[in-house]
Design an enzyme around this catalytic site. Structure first.
Site, PDB file in Angstrom:
ATOM      1  N   HIS A 231      -1.022  18.839   7.490  1.00  0.00           N
ATOM      2  CA  HIS A 231      -1.923  18.886   8.645  1.00  0.00           C
ATOM      3  C   HIS A 231      -3.142  17.979   8.473  1.00  0.00           C
ATOM      4  CE1 HIS A 231      -3.477  20.199  12.345  1.00  0.00           C
ATOM      5  NE2 HIS A 231      -3.350  21.500  12.232  1.00  0.00           N
ATOM      6  N   ASP A 444      13.913  13.411  22.308  1.00  0.00           N
ATOM      7  CA  ASP A 444      15.337  13.260  22.651  1.00  0.00           C
ATOM      8  C   ASP A 444      15.950  12.184  21.768  1.00  0.00           C
ATOM      9  OD1 ASP A 444      17.826  12.885  23.725  1.00  0.00           O
ATOM     10  OD2 ASP A 444      17.129  12.231  25.699  1.00  0.00           O
TER      11      ASP A 444
END
Length: 507
Positions: A231, A444
């Site tokens: 992070h 995708d």
């Protein structure tokens, strides 16, 4: 000796009678020679024998009725972990993080899960091989992610752009997507620790790969893309930008939608620092969270009818203007404070995370993939919170959102530097982050959009809003919550009571 199929059948039959939270070590791996751990090159792993499921009898008796994890177990066979580096030469240099990046609370790894349906995908194409190739191409542009974090003088982190690469694992699972959907495609996922296997030595913040990716093929042709990231290097929007870059290259696009921008100096403190607000986020941590063994994770779902039911309890002026985030945040905050039985006279803080990329005065260019979210906190006495209406709580959430201006963001960065970059949460803090519009649902690889995309787990005190689908394919909000065992039972009753209010008897 039993055949492999018989061993799997026997293990799965036994496992289905047990809570799957106990399946931590249930995995079948290929027999192979010892491999060299890419995170710790001088250490060798054990051989790839089958992990055994060993469960003490008293453990089964105590935990059986208190586990909310779906009861599904399956075997996962993994290939050796490898390091995937940039596909072309990249600069060898060091890069500094911003002062906003350098928070104590960001020195953690976050895990994401994306599930893809096999039907309608790229016929005959192996998703793992395709993603591995596209990953190397994307790292040419995002080459700092292929480096390592180092800690320099003053405990300041910086990126050493070594080009060593990110951790990549290819795997196959003895399960179908329909089976996972049948038990609910939401955290906690059955056998999640096998869909993102914890490679030894890979969880360190410094001197370790910044990303860990595992692509797991399912029996039906579907697959799971699991990712864990450091992070400190980026936030949810930043890692979603990188994931979409991999996906665009996997689909054969000549270039990515966004060119990556480093420019971390844009979110450094002013010189000299000049905080203009009082930032209560930097209070002292008064008490530790409950031990992990005393808590349980459960996801709650809220569809359009549920949200309409909740909004009916709001005053008319709020009913049509309150957002889904504001309403759910207010409800969850009040319910959590009630079930934890926080004593009066203390605090029940709510922290929301606000993205400042769109603020003109912040001057952040498109493609910036560092941490660019700031916290906003509202402190309320638990007794006051429990006694107020849902509408009052919604107003407090709105107040926290409205507080985040460009000057507020600059002020909190200045405050971080002045207090030594040690961001500490007050006791009983409840952190809410909206992950629905970060871009995970658009990733995708050529198989269409994922059927689930978002955080894979969480811990006590932190919840996410995640976009999900119900059994009819309708959108719903998924909220994973971690609470102590008994508090979770009470919390579930609070949710049920809100969604199914008792109607007054007819006169």
């Amino acid at each position: 000796m039993l055949s492999y199929g018989a061993r799997v059948w026997r293990a799965r039959a036994a496992a289905r009678a047990l809570p799957s939270i106990l399946h931590r070590n249930y995995s079948t791996k290929e027999q192979r020679t010892p491999w060299v751990n890419p995170c710790r090159p001088r250490q060798l792993s054990s051989h790839g024998s089958t992990d055994k499921l060993i469960l003490p009898v008293d453990m089964l008796n105590q935990a059986k009725e208190r586990v909310y994890t779906p009861r599904l177990a399956y075997a996962v066979r993994r290939r050796d972990p490898e390091l995937v580096g940039p596909a072309a030469h990249t600069p060898r240099e060091t890069k500094h993080l911003s002062d906003l990046d350098d928070q104590e609370g960001l020195r953690v790894h976050l895990s994401l899960a994306l599930f893809y349906r096999g039907a309608g995908g790229q016929n005959g194409v192996d998703p793992a091989g395709l993603i591995r190739r596209a990953l190397g191409e994307a790292l040419v542009h995002y080459y700092p992610l292929a480096g390592r974090l180092r800690e320099v003088e003053g405990q300041k982190p910086m990126v050493d752009c070594t080009g060593e690469g990110v951790l990549f694992v290819e795997a196959d699972a003895d399960v179908r997507l329909a089976e996972l959907e049948a038990v609910g495609l939401m955290p906690p996922f059955p056998c999640w620790d096998q869909l993102l296997f914890d490679v030894e030595g890979s969880r360190g913040v410094f001197d370790c790969p910044l990303l860990h990716i595992q692509v797991t093929r399912l029996l039906c042709g579907s697959f799971v893309f699991a990712l864990r990231f450091n992070h400190l290097i980026c936030d949810g929007i930043g890692i979603a930008q990188f994931m979409n870059a991999i996906a665009e290259l996997a689909r054969g696009l000549p270039s990515t939608t966004f060119a990556p921008v480093w420019s971390r100096e844009l979110l450094n403190a002013r010189d000299p620092p000049m905080p203009s607000f009082t930032h209560r986020e930097f209070g002292r941590l008064l008490q530790p969270p409950p031990p992990a063994g005393d808590t349980v994770m459960r996801s709650f779902t809220f569809g359009a009818p549920d949200l309409a039911t909740i909004k009916k309890s709001l005053p008319p002026l709020l009913r049509d203007t309150a957002t889904t985030f504001e309403v759910l945040a207010a409800f969850l905050w009040r319910a959590r404070a009630a079930v934890l039985e926080l004593p009066p006279g203390g605090n029940a803080p709510l922290m929301i995370v606000v993205n400042v990329r769109g603020a003109a005065d912040m001057s952040l260019p498109a493609g910036y993939y560092g941490n660019a979210c700031v916290p906003s906190t509202v402190l309320v006495d638990p007794e006051v919170l429990r006694g107020c209406s849902l509408g009052d709580a919604v107003a407090l959430v709105r107040q926290a959102k409205a507080a985040v201006t460009p000057e507020y963001a600059r002020s909190i960065i200045d405050e971080m530097v002045m207090v030594g970059r040690r961001f500490l949460w007050p006791a009983n803090m409840f952190v809410l982050s909206d992950a629905r519009r970060l871009g995970f649902d658009r990733v995708d690889f050529g198989w269409g959009e994922p059927v689930y995309a978002g955080p894979a787990d969480t811990h006590f005190g932190v919840s996410f809003f995640i976009t999900g689908k119900d059994r009819d394919g309708e959108d719903q909000v998924v909220v994973p919550v971690v609470l102590p065992w008994l508090a979770m039972d009470r919390f579930a009753k609070e949710v049920e009571k809100l969604l199914n209010p008792v109607k007054p008897p007819l006169s």
